[in-house]
Design an enzyme around this catalytic site. Sequence first.
Site, short mmCIF file in Angstrom:
data_model
loop_
_atom_site.label_atom_id
_atom_site.label_comp_id
_atom_site.label_asym_id
_atom_site.label_seq_id
_atom_site.Cartn_x
_atom_site.Cartn_y
_atom_site.Cartn_z
N HIS A 1 3.61 62.73 29.89
CA HIS A 1 4.69 61.83 30.46
C HIS A 1 4.89 61.75 31.75
O HIS A 1 5.03 60.72 32.46
CB HIS A 1 5.95 62.00 29.51
CG HIS A 1 5.64 62.06 27.84
ND1 HIS A 1 4.87 61.23 27.23
CD2 HIS A 1 6.27 62.73 26.99
CE1 HIS A 1 4.90 61.65 25.98
NE2 HIS A 1 5.63 62.65 25.81
N ARG B 1 -1.63 63.93 1.74
CA ARG B 1 -2.14 64.91 0.86
C ARG B 1 -1.83 64.70 -0.62
O ARG B 1 -1.87 65.22 -1.40
CB ARG B 1 -2.25 66.43 1.21
CG ARG B 1 -3.47 66.91 1.48
CD ARG B 1 -3.50 68.37 2.12
NE ARG B 1 -2.46 68.27 3.11
CZ ARG B 1 -2.26 69.42 4.05
NH1 ARG B 1 -3.07 70.47 4.06
NH2 ARG B 1 -1.43 69.44 4.95
#
Length: 488
Positions: free
Chosen positions: A234, A43
Amino acid sequence: MSFDLVLFGGTGDLAWRKLMPALFQAFRHGSLPEGGRIIGVGRDDLSAEQYRSLIQSRFDKVDLAKRPSAEEFARFAALLEFVRMDLSKPDDYAHLASSLQARNANTVVMYLATAPNLFTTICEQLAAAKLNTPYTRIVLEKPLGHDLASNRTINHTVRQFFEEKQVFRIDHYLGKPAVQNLFALRFGNALFEPLWRREHIANIQITISEDLGVEKRGAFYETTGALRDMVQNHALQLLCAIGMEPPINSHADAIRDEKLKVLRSLKPWTQESLTQDVVRGQYASGSIDGGKVPGYREELGVNPQSNTETFVALRTEIANWRWAGVPFYIRTGKRLAGRDAHIVVNFRPTPHAIFNSQIGVANSLVINLQPKDGLELHLLAQGQNNRQAKAGTAPALVPVQLDLDFDKRFGSERVGAYERLLLDVIDGRLNLFVRSDEQEEAWRWVEPIMNHWNSDAQGPRMYAAGSWGPSASSAMIARDGYCWSEES
Ligand code: BG6
């Protein structure tokens, strides 16, 4: 082969900590294809030069051995560019499109290292700007959604604009060398396969422990927690790698089909198992490496009454012929006794003892993921004291271990998880990425736990920072007559 890698979230935490250092390593190792460009998107109103300086300043925090010299950085920086974008504005995508079209690279990688609530907007806008060409690959960082419904919404949107073979869902654990060695151990060697089943294995323990706390990610972590942050992805991917059947070949879908079957075979939760077989914990203040550290509720961005879990331990089973009845224990948490990820495969004890001290002792295989990366095979051997054994008494055995250290064996040739995965995306290899159905199945399985906790007034059990988690975790596994590896 030329590529453009567009990094949405180009000034964000992940880009700083993992992606840029990994891209630099790939560049240093000469594995980044020539003619590439890395375009940070953010941004801020930055020129390419300002972006390069920003990235360079962050390399000061990288391990010395992985830090570029000024000359190396100058060569790497030549690949870096920056495009300022407001991700909700179509015009900004049109601007990006014109910058990409000008070069017409063979492969365009869109890496979405942003908050997941932006994923659908970005995909829609990319498509509206005609940036979903057949040469485009899209990389989605975890967490992909915060429950099954939001995950499906993202996958549904992505599927409208990209084919599954263009979508790379990252679980960086799959990129760890140790996890690839686990596949090699199981499917590149015949030795363990006959033993890899309920007849020979008593239980399997998966531990991913971190000594760090939530650091500066308190606000993110408050709405995430350990179950969504570590277990849904995970830990379950590790469980799949341990539990899956041998795939028919090494193609991505052959591997993913087998992982999916494991996820589908996980024992469904019941009210009873949700109460007995899942422990949620939260760290209180304590001590790490001799220094005092605050509790989770005192961390920046965290609600002082927060019930968010920083620790989960659970027991499950894979309900199929290979594994029926074998407990799989998963444990993960922050501010535990150390940074240590490993899997222990505990074999059944000998059926009959002819040696002293052999009763109840069993072999185990430890797969170390980090900080060490290697294998340990725990066996019993004849010690030196046998001559002292009285005639007629059985000699005693002593525990010994075969220790294989992959870092020593392969040393500098090793490639880090993000480096490996980024190169795989650029080359179009999907083997180490997660398919949407796997991901949805994992959400489906963790969701009853989230729902149970939402209605459970008890809240998380507190544990002191620097410990191995709440005592309920040891009690859970002790009910089966076992203990965690560090307690044995
Ligand atoms: C990330 C989690 O996916 O994995 C973090 O969001 C966690 O909370 C990290 O710290 C652990 O990764 P590693 O590679 O350091 O074990």
